[in-house]
Design a protein around this motif. Structure first.
Motif, short mmCIF file in Angstrom:
data_model
loop_
_atom_site.label_atom_id
_atom_site.label_comp_id
_atom_site.label_asym_id
_atom_site.label_seq_id
_atom_site.Cartn_x
_atom_site.Cartn_y
_atom_site.Cartn_z
N PRO A 204 0.82 -1.21 0.00
CA PRO A 204 0.00 0.00 0.00
C PRO A 204 0.86 1.27 0.00
O PRO A 204 1.16 1.83 1.05
N THR A 205 1.25 1.70 -1.18
CA THR A 205 2.15 2.85 -1.28
C THR A 205 1.54 4.12 -0.68
O THR A 205 2.25 4.96 -0.14
N VAL A 206 0.23 4.27 -0.79
CA VAL A 206 -0.42 5.43 -0.18
C VAL A 206 -0.20 5.42 1.32
O VAL A 206 0.09 6.46 1.93
N ALA A 207 -0.32 4.27 1.93
CA ALA A 207 -0.08 4.15 3.37
C ALA A 207 1.40 4.37 3.69
O ALA A 207 1.74 4.97 4.72
N SER A 234 -3.54 10.07 8.41
CA SER A 234 -4.05 8.70 8.40
C SER A 234 -5.54 8.65 8.05
O SER A 234 -6.00 7.72 7.38
N GLY A 235 -6.26 9.67 8.48
CA GLY A 235 -7.69 9.71 8.16
C GLY A 235 -7.94 9.73 6.67
O GLY A 235 -8.91 9.11 6.18
N ALA A 236 -7.07 10.42 5.91
CA ALA A 236 -7.25 10.50 4.46
C ALA A 236 -7.17 9.13 3.79
O ALA A 236 -7.73 8.92 2.71
N LEU A 237 -6.53 8.18 4.43
CA LEU A 237 -6.38 6.85 3.85
C LEU A 237 -7.73 6.13 3.70
O LEU A 237 -7.88 5.27 2.83
N PHE A 238 -8.69 6.51 4.52
CA PHE A 238 -9.99 5.83 4.46
C PHE A 238 -10.74 6.13 3.17
O PHE A 238 -11.69 5.41 2.83
N GLU A 239 -10.33 7.16 2.44
CA GLU A 239 -10.95 7.46 1.15
C GLU A 239 -10.11 6.97 -0.02
O GLU A 239 -10.42 7.25 -1.18
N SER A 240 -9.04 6.22 0.27
CA SER A 240 -8.19 5.70 -0.81
C SER A 240 -8.73 4.38 -1.32
O SER A 240 -9.32 3.58 -0.57
N ASP A 242 -6.89 1.98 -2.16
CA ASP A 242 -6.07 0.95 -1.52
C ASP A 242 -6.75 0.41 -0.26
O ASP A 242 -6.90 -0.80 -0.09
N LEU A 243 -7.12 1.32 0.64
CA LEU A 243 -7.71 0.86 1.91
C LEU A 243 -9.07 0.22 1.67
O LEU A 243 -9.36 -0.86 2.22
N ARG A 244 -9.89 0.85 0.86
CA ARG A 244 -11.23 0.30 0.64
C ARG A 244 -11.15 -1.09 0.01
O ARG A 244 -11.87 -2.01 0.40
N GLY A 245 -10.26 -1.24 -0.97
CA GLY A 245 -10.11 -2.53 -1.61
C GLY A 245 -9.54 -3.58 -0.68
O GLY A 245 -9.95 -4.75 -0.69
N ALA A 246 -8.57 -3.17 0.17
CA ALA A 246 -7.95 -4.11 1.09
C ALA A 246 -8.92 -4.57 2.17
O ALA A 246 -8.94 -5.74 2.54
N VAL A 247 -9.73 -3.64 2.67
CA VAL A 247 -10.72 -4.00 3.69
C VAL A 247 -11.73 -4.99 3.10
O VAL A 247 -12.08 -6.01 3.71
N LYS A 248 -12.19 -4.69 1.88
CA LYS A 248 -13.16 -5.58 1.22
C LYS A 248 -12.54 -6.96 1.00
O LYS A 248 -13.17 -7.99 1.25
N SER A 249 -11.28 -6.98 0.53
CA SER A 249 -10.59 -8.24 0.28
C SER A 249 -10.40 -9.03 1.56
O SER A 249 -10.58 -10.25 1.60
N PHE A 250 -10.03 -8.32 2.63
CA PHE A 250 -9.82 -8.97 3.93
C PHE A 250 -11.10 -9.65 4.41
O PHE A 250 -11.10 -10.80 4.86
N LEU A 251 -12.23 -8.93 4.31
CA LEU A 251 -13.50 -9.46 4.80
C LEU A 251 -13.99 -10.62 3.94
O LEU A 251 -14.60 -11.57 4.46
#
Length: 263
Positions: A204-207, A234-240, A242-251
């Motif tokens: 996650p390069t954005v992170a 860090s809050g801005a990451l929640f609109e990336s 990367d994070l949205r896709g990773a959370v969905k993939s994790f779940l």
């Protein structure tokens, strides 16, 4: 010796992530003369304009660099010397630190003065077992002025930084690892560095960029300043994506399945 003091090569990994490799290739000693400084500055400007997902700095030849060509210093006035250092900070050290992606330095051999200072501007330093490091500016009556002493102090403590600079001695890779200057020592450092860079580029390069901002805030203002900026960064990451896709993939699929594309 290459016709150009450096080369900057970009390529896509098997996972489709862009990596950039900046190589010093300027004669048997890889000396930093004006041509070398200009070439590195131009390459860093290119990286800044089009950041990849990770960067590797390395060198060809037996040594990473035997240091600066002393002719660069000859006859300078105090004002000219100060302007030279300001320019090197502006063109090389600070932009490397500001790149929004991981930057890895691979030291396979002797790494002196400017090359060592450049490595200290990188995020991670890997070394081969035969690598040796030194800030030997005392031989010409100088102190390292591209950020070496302060970055050494950050990694190894102020006492170690003064020792290394004032003695002008050379230190082996294992000593640098024990001091916290080098992150790891590898028998095949070039292969290890390329593997690490490709691994980081797939992450996650954005992170990673947010991590660099938080650490930079700590460096400039301590824990309190880092705490102040962390919430927004860090809050801005929640609109990336990367994070949205990773959370969905994790779940849906469990950990370690996400593919990151942001940078």
């Amino acid at each position: 010796m290459a016709d150009h003091p450096t080369s900057l090569v970009r390529y896509s990994t098997d996972a489709g992530a862009e990596v950039a490799v900046l190589t010093f290739d300027h004669g048997p000693l890889n000396l930093f003369d004006q041509a070398m400084f200009d070439a590195v500055a131009a390459d860093v400007a290119d990286l800044t304009a089009r950041p990849p997902r990770a960067v590797l700095l390395r060198a060809e030849g037996k040594v990473n660099s035997a240091g600066v060509d002393v002719k660069v210093f000859e006859g300078l006035t105090a004002q000219e010397g100060a302007e030279m250092w300001r320019q090197l900070f502006a063109d090389i050290a600070h932009p490397i630190e500001a790149l929004p992606c991981p930057v890895v330095y691979a030291a396979h051999g002797l790494t002196l003065t400017a090359a060592f200072e450049i490595s200290l501007a990188c995020d991670i330093i890997l070394a081969g077992p035969k690598a040796r490091f030194g800030l030997v500016e005392t031989v010409v009556g100088l102190t390292p002025s591209m950020g070496g002493p302060q970055r050494l102090a950050e990694r190894a403590g102020s006492g170690r930084a003064r020792e290394l600079v004032m003695t002008g001695d050379l230190y082996d890779a294992e000593t640098m690892r024990e001091w916290g200057v080098v992150n790891a020592v590898h028998p095949d450092v070039d292969a290890a560095a390329r593997s690490l860079v490709e691994r980081l580029a797939a992450g996650p390069t954005v992170a990673h960029a947010a991590t660099k901002k938080i650490v930079a805030a700590w460096r400039s203002g301590g824990v309190a300043h880092a705490d102040e900026i962390t919430s927004e960064v860090s809050g801005a990451l929640f609109e990336s994506d990367d994070l949205r896709g990773a959370v969905k993939s994790f779940l849906e699929n469990g950990p370690g399945k996400a593919i990151y594309s942001g940078k």
